[in-house]
Design a protein around this motif. Sequence first.
Motif, PDB file in Angstrom:
ATOM      1  N   LEU A  19     -94.850  13.859 -18.685  1.00  0.00           N
ATOM      2  CA  LEU A  19     -95.631  15.087 -18.817  1.00  0.00           C
ATOM      3  C   LEU A  19     -96.115  15.255 -20.258  1.00  0.00           C
ATOM      4  O   LEU A  19     -97.270  15.624 -20.508  1.00  0.00           O
ATOM      5  N   ALA A  20     -95.226  14.978 -21.212  1.00  0.00           N
ATOM      6  CA  ALA A  20     -95.599  15.084 -22.630  1.00  0.00           C
ATOM      7  C   ALA A  20     -96.733  14.108 -22.953  1.00  0.00           C
ATOM      8  O   ALA A  20     -97.652  14.426 -23.715  1.00  0.00           O
ATOM      9  N   LYS A  32     -99.962  15.459 -21.657  1.00  0.00           N
ATOM     10  CA  LYS A  32    -100.428  16.537 -22.530  1.00  0.00           C
ATOM     11  C   LYS A  32    -101.100  15.944 -23.771  1.00  0.00           C
ATOM     12  O   LYS A  32    -102.150  16.399 -24.214  1.00  0.00           O
ATOM     13  N   TYR A  39     -85.326  13.640 -14.445  1.00  0.00           N
ATOM     14  CA  TYR A  39     -86.087  14.747 -15.036  1.00  0.00           C
ATOM     15  C   TYR A  39     -86.566  14.396 -16.439  1.00  0.00           C
ATOM     16  O   TYR A  39     -87.627  14.841 -16.878  1.00  0.00           O
ATOM     17  N   SER A  40     -85.785  13.590 -17.147  1.00  0.00           N
ATOM     18  CA  SER A  40     -86.184  13.197 -18.498  1.00  0.00           C
ATOM     19  C   SER A  40     -87.403  12.282 -18.454  1.00  0.00           C
ATOM     20  O   SER A  40     -88.347  12.450 -19.229  1.00  0.00           O
ATOM     21  N   TYR A  41     -87.384  11.327 -17.545  1.00  0.00           N
ATOM     22  CA  TYR A  41     -88.573  10.480 -17.383  1.00  0.00           C
ATOM     23  C   TYR A  41     -89.790  11.354 -17.076  1.00  0.00           C
ATOM     24  O   TYR A  41     -90.854  11.204 -17.675  1.00  0.00           O
ATOM     25  N   ARG A  56     -80.500  14.034 -14.262  1.00  0.00           N
ATOM     26  CA  ARG A  56     -81.090  14.393 -15.561  1.00  0.00           C
ATOM     27  C   ARG A  56     -81.967  13.268 -16.095  1.00  0.00           C
ATOM     28  O   ARG A  56     -82.983  13.522 -16.743  1.00  0.00           O
ATOM     29  N   VAL A  57     -81.570  12.042 -15.827  1.00  0.00           N
ATOM     30  CA  VAL A  57     -82.401  10.908 -16.262  1.00  0.00           C
ATOM     31  C   VAL A  57     -83.776  10.982 -15.588  1.00  0.00           C
ATOM     32  O   VAL A  57     -84.810  10.801 -16.227  1.00  0.00           O
ATOM     33  N   PRO A 105     -75.082  14.026 -11.344  1.00  0.00           N
ATOM     34  CA  PRO A 105     -75.827  14.967 -12.186  1.00  0.00           C
ATOM     35  C   PRO A 105     -76.534  14.240 -13.337  1.00  0.00           C
ATOM     36  O   PRO A 105     -77.674  14.570 -13.688  1.00  0.00           O
ATOM     37  N   PHE A 106     -75.893  13.238 -13.908  1.00  0.00           N
ATOM     38  CA  PHE A 106     -76.526  12.526 -15.018  1.00  0.00           C
ATOM     39  C   PHE A 106     -77.743  11.739 -14.540  1.00  0.00           C
ATOM     40  O   PHE A 106     -78.800  11.752 -15.175  1.00  0.00           O
ATOM     41  N   GLN A 132     -92.515  24.694 -14.617  1.00  0.00           N
ATOM     42  CA  GLN A 132     -92.288  24.060 -15.916  1.00  0.00           C
ATOM     43  C   GLN A 132     -93.490  23.229 -16.352  1.00  0.00           C
ATOM     44  O   GLN A 132     -93.845  23.203 -17.530  1.00  0.00           O
ATOM     45  N   GLU A 158     -96.000  25.647 -17.554  1.00  0.00           N
ATOM     46  CA  GLU A 158     -95.555  26.196 -18.840  1.00  0.00           C
ATOM     47  C   GLU A 158     -95.824  25.207 -19.973  1.00  0.00           C
ATOM     48  O   GLU A 158     -96.176  25.597 -21.079  1.00  0.00           O
ATOM     49  N   SER A 159     -95.656  23.920 -19.671  1.00  0.00           N
ATOM     50  CA  SER A 159     -95.813  22.910 -20.721  1.00  0.00           C
ATOM     51  C   SER A 159     -97.253  22.834 -21.237  1.00  0.00           C
ATOM     52  O   SER A 159     -97.487  22.366 -22.339  1.00  0.00           O
ATOM     53  N   THR A 180     -90.287  14.470 -17.715  1.00  0.00           N
ATOM     54  CA  THR A 180     -90.659  15.305 -18.866  1.00  0.00           C
ATOM     55  C   THR A 180     -91.447  14.495 -19.888  1.00  0.00           C
ATOM     56  O   THR A 180     -92.458  14.959 -20.424  1.00  0.00           O
ATOM     57  N   LEU A 181     -91.005  13.284 -20.149  1.00  0.00           N
ATOM     58  CA  LEU A 181     -91.714  12.474 -21.138  1.00  0.00           C
ATOM     59  C   LEU A 181     -93.082  12.029 -20.611  1.00  0.00           C
ATOM     60  O   LEU A 181     -94.054  11.933 -21.371  1.00  0.00           O
TER      61      LEU A 181
END
Lengths: 409, 409
Positions: A156-157, A160, A149-151, A146-147, A142-143, A187, A190-191, A153-154
């Motif tokens: 994606l940021a 943006k 998804y974190s990559y 999450r790593v 699971p961790f 997501q 949404e972002s 997400t960043l």
Amino acid sequence: MIINSLLDLDLYKLTMGYFVFKHYKDVPVAYALTDRKKMRLAEIIAVGELIEELNHVMTLRFTKKEIKYLRGTNEYKSGMFGEDFLEFLSKLQLPEYDLSISNGDFILIFQGKWSEAIYWETLAMSILDELYYKTLLRQMTPFEQRVEYSYATLRLAEKKRIIEQQPGLKVIEFGTRRRHSHDWQWQTIESFMGLSQFAGTSNVKAAMDMDLLPVGTFAHELDMGVSAIFRSRLNRARSQEVLLADEIESIHKAHQFVLDEWWELYGNSLSVALTDTYGSEFFYQNFSYEDALKWKGVRHDSADPFAFGERTIKFYEDLGIDPKSKLIVFSDGLDAKAITALYERFFGRIGTSFGWGTNWTNDFRFNTLSIVVKLISAAGWGTVKLSDSPGKEMGSIEDIRLFQRLSRR
Amino acid sequence: MIINSLLDLDLYKLTMGYFVFKHYKDVPVAYALTDRKKMRLAEIIAVGELIEELNHVMTLRFTKKEIKYLRGTNEYKSGMFGEDFLEFLSKLQLPEYDLSISNGDFILIFQGKWSEAIYWETLAMSILDELYYKTLLRQMTPFEQRVEYSYATLRLAEKKRIIEQQPGLKVIEFGTRRRHSHDWQWQTIESFMGLSQFAGTSNVKAAMDMDLLPVGTFAHELDMGVSAIFRSRLNRARSQEVLLADEIESIHKAHQFVLDEWWELYGNSLSVALTDTYGSEFFYQNFSYEDALKWKGVRHDSADPFAFGERTIKFYEDLGIDPKSKLIVFSDGLDAKAITALYERFFGRIGTSFGWGTNWTNDFRFNTLSIVVKLISAAGWGTVKLSDSPGKEMGSIEDIRLFQRLSRR
């Protein structure tokens, strides 16, 4: 389940679907899955899960709310879909699929009436995408998940941040076919909500869920299907011996038929022509002054976009049409840097908008899937696609050679 | 609600709680919240939410399962908690709190019998932490929130990568008091599961939920409370005039009483002495050869950890005790780099383990909260704490001066 609504597909399936419903409702066609990277998907994705997901799609129907949403969609043209078509959709059940495994690959074929089989394309792709990435994620803790998804997400940021710097940009989310998953696509959309640069999404369900503009026109399959049907008629009418000149004429006629009937159906609102089905040289040699004048613009989907933009500007200028009044929709393998570079190159010279797919909705560290579900035959006749990029051709060797002769280079 | 179990606290509250239950069950005490950064928390956190959370804690009781877990905990000593204490815990309701607002700060006091009020500390801190970060998150869009969690996740992955490189390291999760949230603390723990370097958690509920070793010994409050009680008795017995020598003697006695009775209660298993309550010089001047020989080791909680390690090694060497047979638990403001640097410095010279708090469970980009809930009085007498770091002293000016005279520097 991955697909929970028949609207979870690209708008162009419906805009083309209406065209097909009008003209070729009962024409038999076949679509086939191609894995461009030959990743031996059947050794990765569990066939049982794939069957379950595909079967589930066949249980889905357009709901009353979804039909109402389509009836009420008026940004392009009020009543853009006729009542006969909406009535047809409300009863639609997707046709059977044929699935087999060969040498580690899935052989996945959708056969049926064109007006019904047409809806499988992006639904099937979204299923295969999500099953593939799910399988990779399952091998992680699971961790570790999450790593990843974190990559993403960043990244994606960062996208943006880049897009926000260009106030005049217009980006449209085109990622349904290559998405990481349904939830992640939602997501990523949404972002970008609230950004003036964010102009809509190709996914009709996402547009409905998040009150956005659904965006789409037509794809290669329309040209490919119509030319196959025209050739089939020609050959059936003339028995065996068909003159090459007739064959070539029928392809030209098919190409013009798509342009004319598309305009007839939607008028100016959806008049963005895809240019590369038979190579953009063919397109520009055959796109008439009248059409060039009235159509909003063109869509780029293969080869160098900068060169295409220059070619397009020159095309309009040569006809005495001001390119600034026209639009190029770029939609091939874009990322934030390419988008801003193209925007800057063509700013003030020709209008631009950007159909942004994989890199927006699926920028993970995974080895990406690269699949397509393409129309391979219509009316018993093999389809042909050239595109501007070598290696993206489709069709029999003879047919590809024939179509390559169409543009007088 | 944030706290849903009375076990969602640090183990040392229970190990000290048993000590207090044995010796000072009904002694009246007071704990108070201090915001070290003076962030005007009452202007950030909604008082209504704080009250709701604190009231909810008062409705909680140790469940049968939780009491069984404590009874069955045998890693340190079988039956480490007596039946009388477990019986007491099973009926425990936390005492009332006093909350008011002054000049933008929360004045939060917990008064009651020491054996009952002791449990508020980390529970109240966890509540304030989570309400604070929740409030900051509420001001963000869902995507901005995900970006913050992504940064935190990647920082966590980087910590894990660093720790994994040192096979002999022992880290213990000490972050309950400064956690971002309950859920995030659980995730940070989960992310280290299976690592040979991960030796346990101070959070008893987390230890129970994730089948880990619960870890904890004692804190400043034990020395502080016991010395206040000793001084109170001395002053009550002798009416007004108390000789300075007697006062100093009573503090030494209190200090030794804690060491002796702690050993009596738990023996070798929990014999890690906190060194800085009255400054570590005082500690080393008063830690006897017999105690130094039998106690496992010491805990560092303020000032330069490298200097402390050297001082500790010298202390043991001066007594003719092999430092390699002893342990330092570092627990002050650690991060992954400091942990590996300390580990490398002392490897082969003295045993080390690392109680890793804020930087593990709360490494976000937010301005961090820095609050403590400290014992301020016992038996009507003000408490005193020095520590080795200037600015961390607690108590009246006269008392701090008095205690500073204890160590003959």
